[in-house]
Design a protein around this motif. Sequence first.
Motif, PDB file in Angstrom:
ATOM      1  N   SER A  61       0.534  -1.070   0.189  1.00  0.00           N
ATOM      2  CA  SER A  61      -0.201   0.149   0.024  1.00  0.00           C
ATOM      3  C   SER A  61       0.758   1.513  -0.023  1.00  0.00           C
ATOM      4  N   GLU A  64       2.146   1.848  -3.305  1.00  0.00           N
ATOM      5  CA  GLU A  64       1.404   2.515  -4.755  1.00  0.00           C
ATOM      6  C   GLU A  64       1.211   3.706  -4.983  1.00  0.00           C
ATOM      7  N   ALA A  65       1.141   4.140  -2.774  1.00  0.00           N
ATOM      8  CA  ALA A  65       1.138   5.595  -2.921  1.00  0.00           C
ATOM      9  C   ALA A  65       1.698   6.123  -3.463  1.00  0.00           C
ATOM     10  N   ASP A  67       4.338   5.124  -5.436  1.00  0.00           N
ATOM     11  CA  ASP A  67       4.001   5.700  -6.926  1.00  0.00           C
ATOM     12  C   ASP A  67       3.087   6.604  -7.691  1.00  0.00           C
ATOM     13  N   GLU A  68       2.170   6.695  -6.785  1.00  0.00           N
ATOM     14  CA  GLU A  68       0.853   7.993  -7.408  1.00  0.00           C
ATOM     15  C   GLU A  68       1.935   9.192  -7.038  1.00  0.00           C
ATOM     16  N   ALA A  69       2.092   9.352  -5.488  1.00  0.00           N
ATOM     17  CA  ALA A  69       2.405  10.551  -5.784  1.00  0.00           C
ATOM     18  C   ALA A  69       3.813  11.321  -6.366  1.00  0.00           C
ATOM     19  N   ARG A  70       4.152  10.251  -7.118  1.00  0.00           N
ATOM     20  CA  ARG A  70       5.008  10.685  -7.445  1.00  0.00           C
ATOM     21  C   ARG A  70       4.786  11.022  -9.185  1.00  0.00           C
ATOM     22  N   LYS A  71       3.432  11.016  -9.916  1.00  0.00           N
ATOM     23  CA  LYS A  71       2.886  10.597 -11.205  1.00  0.00           C
ATOM     24  C   LYS A  71       2.711  12.413 -10.993  1.00  0.00           C
ATOM     25  N   ASP A  73       1.322  15.234 -13.605  1.00  0.00           N
ATOM     26  CA  ASP A  73      -0.119  15.774 -14.450  1.00  0.00           C
ATOM     27  C   ASP A  73       0.168  17.204 -15.545  1.00  0.00           C
TER      28      ASP A  73
END
Length: 77
Positions: A61, A64-65, A67-71, A73
């Motif tokens: 978890s 994944e968090a 990885d998500e934070a490093r995206k 936009d």
Amino acid sequence: MVSSDEVVKLVESFSLTERLLIVEEILKSIRKEKLEVERGEDARPGILALAGIISDNEAESWHEAIDEARKIDIHEW
């Protein structure tokens, strides 16, 4: 912070027995710190000391968090 003179004056207000107990505790603390330094121990836990603290599911978890934070936009900028 209290100055060393203030500490000495405070300690002098105690009885001889109490002063001896205070000195004994201080010396124990110094000995413990000395042993930790001699052994190369650090007050902060090393990375291996943290191993096994969280489960594999919790680790996934967190992964994944992160990885998500490093995206990024590109439209958000």
